[in-house]
Design a protein around this motif. Structure first.
Motif, PDB file in Angstrom:
ATOM      1  N   ARG A  18       1.103   6.012  -1.840  1.00 12.03           N
ATOM      2  CA  ARG A  18       0.837   6.617  -0.672  1.00 12.03           C
ATOM      3  C   ARG A  18       0.571   8.123  -1.642  1.00 12.03           C
ATOM      4  NH1 ARG A  18       6.619   5.627  -0.630  1.00 12.03           N
ATOM      5  NH2 ARG A  18       7.643   7.476  -0.681  1.00 12.03           N
TER       6      ARG A  18
ATOM      7  N   ARG B  57      -6.957  -1.785  -3.618  1.00  7.98           N
ATOM      8  CA  ARG B  57      -6.467  -1.952  -2.429  1.00  7.98           C
ATOM      9  C   ARG B  57      -6.429  -0.152  -1.898  1.00  7.98           C
ATOM     10  NH1 ARG B  57      -1.658  -4.943  -0.364  1.00  7.98           N
ATOM     11  NH2 ARG B  57      -0.834  -6.546  -2.144  1.00  7.98           N
ATOM     12  N   VAL B  58      -6.041   0.951  -3.298  1.00  9.80           N
ATOM     13  CA  VAL B  58      -6.372   2.443  -2.642  1.00  9.80           C
ATOM     14  C   VAL B  58      -7.589   2.824  -2.892  1.00  9.80           C
ATOM     15  CG1 VAL B  58      -6.193   4.749  -3.474  1.00  9.80           C
ATOM     16  CG2 VAL B  58      -4.817   3.179  -4.031  1.00  9.80           C
TER      17      VAL B  58
ATOM     18  N   CYS C 297     -12.899   5.445  -1.430  1.00  9.08           N
ATOM     19  CA  CYS C 297     -13.265   6.798  -2.633  1.00  9.08           C
ATOM     20  C   CYS C 297     -14.102   5.852  -3.625  1.00  9.08           C
ATOM     21  CB  CYS C 297     -12.442   7.081  -3.105  1.00  9.08           C
ATOM     22  SG  CYS C 297     -11.486   6.182  -4.361  1.00  9.08           S
TER      23      CYS C 297
ATOM     24  N   LEU D  26       0.904  -1.187  -0.278  1.00 10.59           N
ATOM     25  CA  LEU D  26      -0.402   0.056  -0.696  1.00 10.59           C
ATOM     26  C   LEU D  26       0.926   1.061   0.035  1.00 10.59           C
ATOM     27  CD1 LEU D  26      -2.571   0.791  -0.373  1.00 10.59           C
ATOM     28  CD2 LEU D  26      -2.564   1.524   2.183  1.00 10.59           C
ATOM     29  N   ASP D  27       1.438   0.792   0.963  1.00  6.97           N
ATOM     30  CA  ASP D  27       2.237   2.324   0.334  1.00  6.97           C
ATOM     31  C   ASP D  27       3.531   2.770  -0.651  1.00  6.97           C
ATOM     32  OD1 ASP D  27       3.860   4.333   2.295  1.00  6.97           O
ATOM     33  OD2 ASP D  27       6.075   3.024   1.755  1.00  6.97           O
TER      34      ASP D  27
ATOM     35  N   ILE E 132      -6.385  11.120  -3.959  1.00  6.92           N
ATOM     36  CA  ILE E 132      -7.523  11.102  -3.597  1.00  6.92           C
ATOM     37  C   ILE E 132      -8.220  11.898  -2.457  1.00  6.92           C
ATOM     38  CG2 ILE E 132      -9.513   9.556  -2.738  1.00  6.92           C
ATOM     39  CD1 ILE E 132      -7.333   7.368  -4.677  1.00  6.92           C
ATOM     40  N   GLU E 133      -7.324  12.255  -1.700  1.00 10.49           N
ATOM     41  CA  GLU E 133      -7.625  12.768  -0.357  1.00 10.49           C
ATOM     42  C   GLU E 133      -7.435  14.304  -0.571  1.00 10.49           C
ATOM     43  OE1 GLU E 133      -5.253  11.022   3.220  1.00 10.49           O
ATOM     44  OE2 GLU E 133      -6.040   9.457   3.300  1.00 10.49           O
TER      45      GLU E 133
ATOM     46  N   VAL F  56      -3.229   7.847  -2.802  1.00 11.51           N
ATOM     47  CA  VAL F  56      -3.628   8.081  -1.385  1.00 11.51           C
ATOM     48  C   VAL F  56      -4.017   9.558  -1.490  1.00 11.51           C
ATOM     49  CG1 VAL F  56      -4.381   7.378   0.981  1.00 11.51           C
ATOM     50  CG2 VAL F  56      -3.530   6.017  -0.596  1.00 11.51           C
TER      51      VAL F  56
ATOM     52  N   GLU G 116      -8.617   1.477   0.893  1.00 14.02           N
ATOM     53  CA  GLU G 116      -7.653   2.202   2.366  1.00 14.02           C
ATOM     54  C   GLU G 116      -9.153   3.801   2.026  1.00 14.02           C
ATOM     55  OE1 GLU G 116      -5.144   3.711   4.494  1.00 14.02           O
ATOM     56  OE2 GLU G 116      -5.288   1.937   4.467  1.00 14.02           O
ATOM     57  N   THR G 117      -9.418   3.624   1.252  1.00 12.44           N
ATOM     58  CA  THR G 117     -10.087   5.343   1.221  1.00 12.44           C
ATOM     59  C   THR G 117     -11.361   5.231   0.939  1.00 12.44           C
ATOM     60  OG1 THR G 117     -10.560   5.881  -1.580  1.00 12.44           O
ATOM     61  CG2 THR G 117      -7.511   6.021  -0.317  1.00 12.44           C
TER      62      THR G 117
END
Length: 272
Positions: free
Chosen positions: A105, A142-143, A149, A101-102, A111-112, A108, A146-147
């Motif tokens: 980053r 994965r992304v 979205c 996932l890193d 998107i944030e 991510v 995590e988000t």
């Protein structure tokens, strides 16, 4: 639909790329209403030609939400290329990290910030003989998990008719139609509260690819194969067939498979 920050470099790229696209190709664009107006989101796009990023980017640019593509982090270093990559807001992927996932980053973070991050989940041009989407990598899933979205599936067709996969000879005339269709967000909510194990990521990835494939079926008016093409499985099958042919040739020559043909045989004198 509101336009977010585009910037000088992205506008310059559009000024350069759009005129030849308009002149050389016809367009059939559908599903723009599915592109979120404000929040950060992922687009997951099939890949069947070296020029289809231009086709998809043209479609996406005209929605007012420009795509930020993923690229190797080495391209963002000093120099003209690095300046362009940074100026157009592309997203570095840190492949040297040991944390999966890193590696994403920056995606991510984008998107944030409310950006659109474009994923080609297959990771390369499709190797399916009929140019259907093949099995995919798990980065987009994965992304997305995590988000949390929206993930907008996007299918495209037509650029591959102008420049087929792995070809260097374009066929621009008669003019081809670049068909791009965005769909409703893929529902991944059933995975949100689960540990992102390989199995969960595989299922989420398959859901994303199924949505892309369904859109492509609508564009092409055809049914995709029930099982997506798997390059790894295909390589193993090719290797198995090659070994089988080698064994058949050895049998035909009277040599048991695996027997070295140049090994000297023991004689009675040698054994004494």
């Amino acid at each position: 639909m509101s336009r977010r920050r585009i910037g000088f470099w992205y506008r310059l790229a559009a000024v350069i790329a759009k005129p030849p696209l308009v002149v050389l190709f016809k367009r059939d664009w559908r599903g723009m209403e599915h592109i979120p107006a404000h929040e950060g989101f992922i687009t997951a796009v099939n890949h069947n030609s070296h020029i289809d990023p231009l086709s998809y980017a043209h479609f996406q640019y005209n929605t007012g939400r420009v795509p930020r593509f993923l690229a190797k982090d080495g391209l963002f270093k000093d120099g003209f290329v690095g300046r362009v990559m940074k100026g157009t807001g592309q997203i570095p992927v840190y492949r040297e990290t040991t944390n999966a996932l890193d590696a994403f980053r920056a995606a991510v973070a984008a998107i944030e910030r409310g950006e659109c991050v474009a994923f080609y989940p297959e990771g390369t041009l499709t190797r399916d003989p009929d140019m259907w989407p093949m099995t995919a990598k798990s980065g987009a899933a994965r992304v997305a998990l995590e988000t949390k979205c929206p993930v907008i599936p996007v299918a495209q067709w037509g650029a591959n008719l102008a420049l087929p996969p792995y070809s260097k000879k374009p066929s621009l005339f008669p003019r081809k139609t670049l068909q791009v269709k965005a769909g409703a967000p893929v529902d991944l909510s059933r995975f949100y509260d689960k540990e992102p194990t390989p199995e969960v990521l595989r299922e989420a990835t398959e859901a994303i690819m199924a949505a892309i494939t369904e859109l492509l079926e609508e564009i092409r008016g055809e049914k995709a194969p029930d099982v997506p093409y798997d390059p790894r499985r295909a390589r193993l099958e090719q290797r198995r067939k090659a070994e089988a042919r080698k064994a058949q040739r050895s049998t035909a020559q009277g040599t048991p498979p695996g027997t070295p043909q140049d090994t000297p045989q023991n004689t009675s004198e040698d054994s004494k």
